[in-house]
Design a protein around this motif. Structure first.
Motif, PDB file in Angstrom:
ATOM      1  N   PRO A 168       0.798  -1.232   0.000  1.00  0.00           N
ATOM      2  CA  PRO A 168       0.000   0.000   0.000  1.00  0.00           C
ATOM      3  C   PRO A 168       0.831   1.283   0.000  1.00  0.00           C
ATOM      4  N   PHE A 169       0.284   2.288  -0.668  1.00  0.00           N
ATOM      5  CA  PHE A 169       0.830   3.644  -0.622  1.00  0.00           C
ATOM      6  C   PHE A 169       0.401   4.260   0.699  1.00  0.00           C
ATOM      7  N   ARG A 170       1.319   4.979   1.353  1.00  0.00           N
ATOM      8  CA  ARG A 170       0.992   5.664   2.597  1.00  0.00           C
ATOM      9  C   ARG A 170       1.588   7.051   2.585  1.00  0.00           C
ATOM     10  N   SER A 171       0.891   7.955   3.224  1.00  0.00           N
ATOM     11  CA  SER A 171       1.345   9.344   3.294  1.00  0.00           C
ATOM     12  C   SER A 171       2.301   9.599   4.442  1.00  0.00           C
ATOM     13  N   HIS A 172       2.190   8.816   5.509  1.00  0.00           N
ATOM     14  CA  HIS A 172       3.003   9.027   6.704  1.00  0.00           C
ATOM     15  C   HIS A 172       3.586   7.690   7.169  1.00  0.00           C
ATOM     16  N   ILE A 173       4.885   7.523   7.012  1.00  0.00           N
ATOM     17  CA  ILE A 173       5.559   6.293   7.428  1.00  0.00           C
ATOM     18  C   ILE A 173       6.642   6.679   8.435  1.00  0.00           C
ATOM     19  N   ASN A 174       6.592   6.033   9.592  1.00  0.00           N
ATOM     20  CA  ASN A 174       7.532   6.380  10.664  1.00  0.00           C
ATOM     21  C   ASN A 174       8.450   5.223  11.033  1.00  0.00           C
ATOM     22  N   HIS A 175       8.847   4.423  10.056  1.00  0.00           N
ATOM     23  CA  HIS A 175       9.754   3.308  10.301  1.00  0.00           C
ATOM     24  C   HIS A 175      10.571   3.052   9.040  1.00  0.00           C
ATOM     25  N   LYS A 176      11.501   2.121   9.120  1.00  0.00           N
ATOM     26  CA  LYS A 176      12.425   1.868   8.010  1.00  0.00           C
ATOM     27  C   LYS A 176      11.967   0.757   7.064  1.00  0.00           C
ATOM     28  N   ASN A 177      10.912   0.045   7.399  1.00  0.00           N
ATOM     29  CA  ASN A 177      10.461  -1.081   6.583  1.00  0.00           C
ATOM     30  C   ASN A 177       9.524  -0.598   5.479  1.00  0.00           C
ATOM     31  N   SER A 202       6.090  15.145   4.359  1.00  0.00           N
ATOM     32  CA  SER A 202       5.970  13.969   5.216  1.00  0.00           C
ATOM     33  C   SER A 202       6.715  12.801   4.581  1.00  0.00           C
ATOM     34  N   LYS A 203       6.938  11.774   5.377  1.00  0.00           N
ATOM     35  CA  LYS A 203       7.602  10.579   4.868  1.00  0.00           C
ATOM     36  C   LYS A 203       6.551   9.689   4.203  1.00  0.00           C
ATOM     37  N   SER A 204       6.438   9.820   2.904  1.00  0.00           N
ATOM     38  CA  SER A 204       5.466   9.024   2.162  1.00  0.00           C
ATOM     39  C   SER A 204       6.187   7.945   1.370  1.00  0.00           C
ATOM     40  N   GLY A 205       5.439   6.894   1.004  1.00  0.00           N
ATOM     41  CA  GLY A 205       6.044   5.827   0.230  1.00  0.00           C
ATOM     42  C   GLY A 205       5.180   4.590   0.198  1.00  0.00           C
ATOM     43  N   LEU A 206       5.829   3.452   0.021  1.00  0.00           N
ATOM     44  CA  LEU A 206       5.186   2.137   0.002  1.00  0.00           C
ATOM     45  C   LEU A 206       5.581   1.407   1.279  1.00  0.00           C
ATOM     46  N   LYS A 241      11.563  -5.428  13.371  1.00  0.00           N
ATOM     47  CA  LYS A 241      11.257  -5.440  11.937  1.00  0.00           C
ATOM     48  C   LYS A 241       9.787  -5.725  11.648  1.00  0.00           C
ATOM     49  N   TYR A 242       9.167  -6.594  12.447  1.00  0.00           N
ATOM     50  CA  TYR A 242       7.818  -7.057  12.130  1.00  0.00           C
ATOM     51  C   TYR A 242       6.780  -6.690  13.182  1.00  0.00           C
ATOM     52  N   GLN A 243       7.056  -5.706  14.013  1.00  0.00           N
ATOM     53  CA  GLN A 243       6.123  -5.376  15.085  1.00  0.00           C
ATOM     54  C   GLN A 243       4.756  -4.942  14.577  1.00  0.00           C
ATOM     55  N   TYR A 244       4.682  -4.397  13.372  1.00  0.00           N
ATOM     56  CA  TYR A 244       3.410  -3.937  12.839  1.00  0.00           C
ATOM     57  C   TYR A 244       2.813  -4.912  11.835  1.00  0.00           C
ATOM     58  N   GLU A 245       3.427  -6.058  11.684  1.00  0.00           N
ATOM     59  CA  GLU A 245       2.987  -7.030  10.679  1.00  0.00           C
ATOM     60  C   GLU A 245       1.590  -7.550  11.010  1.00  0.00           C
ATOM     61  N   GLN A 246       0.855  -7.926   9.978  1.00  0.00           N
ATOM     62  CA  GLN A 246      -0.503  -8.438  10.150  1.00  0.00           C
ATOM     63  C   GLN A 246      -0.470  -9.917  10.486  1.00  0.00           C
ATOM     64  N   LYS A 247       0.063 -10.243  11.656  1.00  0.00           N
ATOM     65  CA  LYS A 247       0.259 -11.633  12.034  1.00  0.00           C
ATOM     66  C   LYS A 247      -1.038 -12.426  12.043  1.00  0.00           C
ATOM     67  N   ASP A 248      -2.060 -11.898  12.704  1.00  0.00           N
ATOM     68  CA  ASP A 248      -3.307 -12.641  12.805  1.00  0.00           C
ATOM     69  C   ASP A 248      -3.937 -12.839  11.439  1.00  0.00           C
ATOM     70  N   PHE A 249      -3.883 -11.836  10.605  1.00  0.00           N
ATOM     71  CA  PHE A 249      -4.442 -11.934   9.264  1.00  0.00           C
ATOM     72  C   PHE A 249      -3.740 -13.038   8.481  1.00  0.00           C
ATOM     73  N   CYS A 250      -2.422 -13.054   8.528  1.00  0.00           N
ATOM     74  CA  CYS A 250      -1.656 -14.041   7.757  1.00  0.00           C
ATOM     75  C   CYS A 250      -1.876 -15.438   8.286  1.00  0.00           C
ATOM     76  N   ARG A 251      -1.860 -15.590   9.589  1.00  0.00           N
ATOM     77  CA  ARG A 251      -2.055 -16.924  10.148  1.00  0.00           C
ATOM     78  C   ARG A 251      -3.453 -17.436   9.830  1.00  0.00           C
ATOM     79  N   SER A 252      -4.450 -16.547   9.791  1.00  0.00           N
ATOM     80  CA  SER A 252      -5.789 -17.008   9.434  1.00  0.00           C
ATOM     81  C   SER A 252      -5.810 -17.464   7.981  1.00  0.00           C
TER      82      SER A 252
END
Length: 175
Positions: A50-59, A72-76, A141-152
């Protein structure tokens, strides 16, 4: 690396199948489209970044020199990657993004695809134990990862361990 890429939005079918109430990690904003760079490899799954307008991490792949990136820090955002295998989750309507961001994506497409696949492979490798990370490194690295979504997704398609292992062989997290 063999891949194709284009810009899409996710459909209402995706939102209906993965509602915010059940999957709060996914990126939903009422009234705003879920625009993403879709990377298709030969593994029959799509990586949706996803494209995001505000990213506050390095991943992420951060834009430089675009109009939005001045303020702002925008990107993918790799932490919000969703991998899908259903075509009905992809909207065929024309997606509009800023021209300068489109140009930067096109110039850096191979880098973005390589980083996104590596990000997903790192997550899966840790889960299945083929490439375990130190606890702190994984959390960082993965603190914001969609763990529950992926495991489901894994559970919906067979045993979790077998499904994840299959994803590692195909180099993608399968959702």
């Amino acid at each position: 690396m063999d891949f194709t890429a284009d810009i899409y939005q996710l459909t209402q079918d995706f939102i209906n199948d993965y509602p915010k109430a059940d999957y709060p990690e996914l990126m939903y904003k009422l009234g705003r489209p879920y625009s993403c760079l879709l990377v298709a490899t030969h593994y029959n799954y799509y990586i949706c970044i996803p494209f995001r307008s505000h990213i506050n991490h390095k991943n992420a792949f951060l834009f430089h020199g675009t109009q939005r990136s001045i303020h702002s820090k925008s990107g993918l955002d790799y932490t919000k990657i969703v991998l899908i295998n259903k075509d009905n989750y992809l909207d065929n309507k024309k997606v509009v993004i800023d021209q300068d961001e489109y140009t930067e994506v096109q110039k850096n497409l191979e880098r973005i695809a390589t980083e996104a696949i590596a990000y997903v492979e790192g997550y899966i490798g840790h889960l299945v134990g083929t490439a375990p990370l130190h606890t702190k490194e994984f959390a960082r690295k993965y603190q914001y990862e969609q763990k529950d979504f992926c495991r489901s997704c894994f559970r919906n398609n067979g045993s979790e361990r077998n499904r994840i292992s299959g994803c590692v062989r195909r180099r993608l997290r399968c959702c």
